[in-house]
Design an enzyme around this catalytic site. Structure first.
Site, mmCIF file in Angstrom:
data_model
loop_
_atom_site.group_PDB
_atom_site.id
_atom_site.type_symbol
_atom_site.label_atom_id
_atom_site.label_comp_id
_atom_site.label_asym_id
_atom_site.label_seq_id
_atom_site.Cartn_x
_atom_site.Cartn_y
_atom_site.Cartn_z
ATOM 1 N N LYS A 191 -14.082 0.687 -4.021
ATOM 2 C CA LYS A 191 -15.175 1.138 -3.139
ATOM 3 C C LYS A 191 -16.233 1.869 -3.957
ATOM 4 O O LYS A 191 -17.433 1.654 -3.777
ATOM 5 C CB LYS A 191 -14.633 2.098 -2.066
ATOM 6 N N GLU A 204 0.828 -1.211 0.000
ATOM 7 C CA GLU A 204 0.000 0.000 0.000
ATOM 8 C C GLU A 204 0.864 1.263 0.000
ATOM 9 O O GLU A 204 0.441 2.309 -0.472
ATOM 10 C CB GLU A 204 -0.916 -0.014 1.235
ATOM 11 N N HIS A 224 6.990 -26.757 -1.365
ATOM 12 C CA HIS A 224 6.334 -27.832 -2.112
ATOM 13 C C HIS A 224 5.167 -27.312 -2.932
ATOM 14 O O HIS A 224 4.323 -28.080 -3.391
ATOM 15 C CB HIS A 224 5.889 -28.935 -1.142
HETATM 16 O O1 PA5 Z 1 -3.220 1.605 5.942
HETATM 17 C C1 PA5 Z 1 -4.323 2.064 5.738
HETATM 18 O O2 PA5 Z 1 -4.560 3.275 5.901
HETATM 19 C C2 PA5 Z 1 -5.508 1.196 5.350
HETATM 20 O O3 PA5 Z 1 -5.148 -0.109 5.076
HETATM 21 C C3 PA5 Z 1 -6.543 1.181 6.442
HETATM 22 O O4 PA5 Z 1 -5.952 0.697 7.611
HETATM 23 C C4 PA5 Z 1 -7.752 0.319 6.097
HETATM 24 O O5 PA5 Z 1 -8.258 0.692 4.858
HETATM 25 C C5 PA5 Z 1 -8.822 0.446 7.158
HETATM 26 O O6 PA5 Z 1 -9.230 1.758 7.293
HETATM 27 P P1 PA5 Z 1 -10.011 2.297 8.558
HETATM 28 O O7 PA5 Z 1 -9.152 2.097 9.733
HETATM 29 O O8 PA5 Z 1 -10.267 3.738 8.249
HETATM 30 O O9 PA5 Z 1 -11.274 1.496 8.652
#
Ligand code: PA5
Length: 447
Positions: free
Chosen positions: A424, A289, A310
């Protein structure tokens, strides 16, 4: 002194030590950008000095606050997704008994998860299980609006209230969210839940040392003092004042970028301890990310060995040569089991008589590293002395720090995740969420 060791000597057949050293200036510039806070995404740097900012009093307060809940809880349901659950899961899994869910006499609550998927059978079976158990909920969402955990929490909240009554349910629910924004904050206020704050300047995937990780881990009996003290120690080793060669985060960031530029587009995080599976999942989110944007970024993947030798072993040995490996190796196991002798020796294993299982595991690790090197897969090795809260705190902070440097070396903003919005928008359009009418019309024309 025992410490986490980073060994990059097994990449030298692919990129020389000089080439990596040549990157030290560029690495230092990226590190300065991180520490001076003048780069992209600099409003999300709260994690950088977090370990030194957490006070012993704050930790004691957390431990005291959750003590009552710990006593009456058999199962703790952590509701969250991405950075709002992977840190707690990584640490908890790494430190739990392999068979804790089946083992009798287990004292600490079992940590299980919801809101990290939208499987209907998962939810049905979870409710079925919770019907028979005494449970509590920690619901975590920084934005407070993420669909997956919001949906799971709505269902679990109803279930818990019906099961134990509204008053008792209130005592068994803790919310971790933004200080003022989002639906979860509002819900927590209106329902008078105990709540903890995710600092504005810490993004989800960098939040394991905030209440996001500390609250559920404390409830499930993890030594959060040791976790934070490990992170603090590593933050000193990775500080920008530490010269390049002695700074593990800088060296790791430089080495993986050098490999990437030489055509190695995929990094495999490899473990030989199945308890590290979710550390790899946490790491995949952290790097995926943070770095995968603008058409750039090393693709983070992971294998659990020797099981995956494996299944994935063939590709790693002989498939497209775009891989490098980072092995996380645990030096000392907690327990010892040795191979018994057998007079008949029908399985022909007497040559291992008296050896510990971990010796066999370590030889599998070394043999694999050498085979993969022969097959064109460079190897970085990170060894941690043992699997405990202190070394995990060190390891997780090390990866966070290196990720910040590495992201800036790539020239992207490591602290946002704009690409996550695309699915989303489509999902909301398909679900005909109010406010998405235009998108709904557009998406329907594609079906
Ligand atoms: O690292 C990040 O910002 C994301 O992976 C969030 O943790 C994830 O989308 C969850 O978001 P939230 O904590 O707003 O529900």
């Amino acid at each position: 002194m025992e410490q986490i060791q980073l060994d990059i000597s097994r990449v030298y057949d692919f990129i020389s030590a000089e080439e990596i050293k040549k990157l030290s200036k560029e690495t230092k510039a990226a590190q300065d950008t991180l520490y001076q806070g003048d780069g992209q995404g600099n409003d999300y740097l709260g994690w950088l000095h977090l370990p030194s900012e957490i006070t012993a009093q704050q930790i004691e307060n957390i431990e005291k606050a959750v003590a009552g809940l710990k006593e009456k809880t058999e199962i703790l349901v952590v509701v969250g997704i991405g950075g709002s659950y992977l840190g707690a899961r990584a640490v908890n899994d790494a430190l739990s008994h392999n068979f804790s869910h089946l083992k009798k006499g287990q004292k600490a609550p079992h940590m299980i998860f919801a809101g990290q998927n939208i499987g209907e059978d998962y939810m049905y079976e979870l409710l079925e299980l919770l019907e028979e158990q005494s449970y509590s909920i920690v619901v975590i969402s920084k934005s407070g609006t993420t669909t997956e955990p919001a949906l799971a929490f709505r269902i679990l909240k109803n279930h818990l209230e019906e099961k134990v009554g509204k008053e008792e349910a209130r005592d068994r629910i803790i919310a971790v969210t933004d200080s003022s924004k989002g639906a979860l904050r509002q819900l927590a206020e209106e329902e008078s839940y105990r709540s903890y704050i995710i600092p504005d300047n810490v993004g989800g995937r960098f939040s394991v040392f905030t209440p996001v990780g500390l609250i559920p881990l404390a409830i499930c009996g993890v030594d959060i003092r040791e976790l934070v003290s490990g992170a603090l120690e590593m933050s000193k080793r990775c500080d920008s004042s530490i010269p390049f060669e002695e700074n593990p985060a800088a060296v790791y960031a430089a080495t993986r970028n050098a490999l990437y530029r030489s055509g190695k587009k995929i990094e495999l995080l490899v473990n030989y301890q199945n308890k590290l599976h979710y550390v790899s999942e946490w790491w995949k989110q952290l790097y995926g990310e943070s770095e995968g944007k603008e058409g750039l970024g090393i693709f983070p993947a992971a294998v659990d060995n020797s099981s995956d030798l494996h299944s994935m072993g063939q590709y790693i040995q002989e498939g497209e040569r775009i891989l490098f490996e980072t092995v996380v190796s645990v030096e000392q196991t907690d327990h010892h089991v040795s191979v018994p002798g057998d007079p008949a020796n029908l399985d022909q294993l007497n040559y291992l008589k008296g050896k510990n299982i971990d010796h066999v595991n370590k030889m599998a690790e070394l043999g694999t590293i050498l085979a993969h090197l022969d097959g064109g897969v460079p190897n970085i090795r990170i060894s941690i002395p043992a699997l405990n809260a202190h070394w995990l705190g060190q390891l997780l902070y090390f990866f966070e720090n290196a990720c910040g440097i590495s992201g800036y070396m790539l020239g992207i903003n490591p602290f946002n995740q704009p690409g996550v919005e695309a699915y989303k928008k489509n999902m909301f359009a398909l679900l005909e969420k109010p406010g998405f009418e235009e998108e709904t019309a557009k998406i329907k024309s594609r079906l």
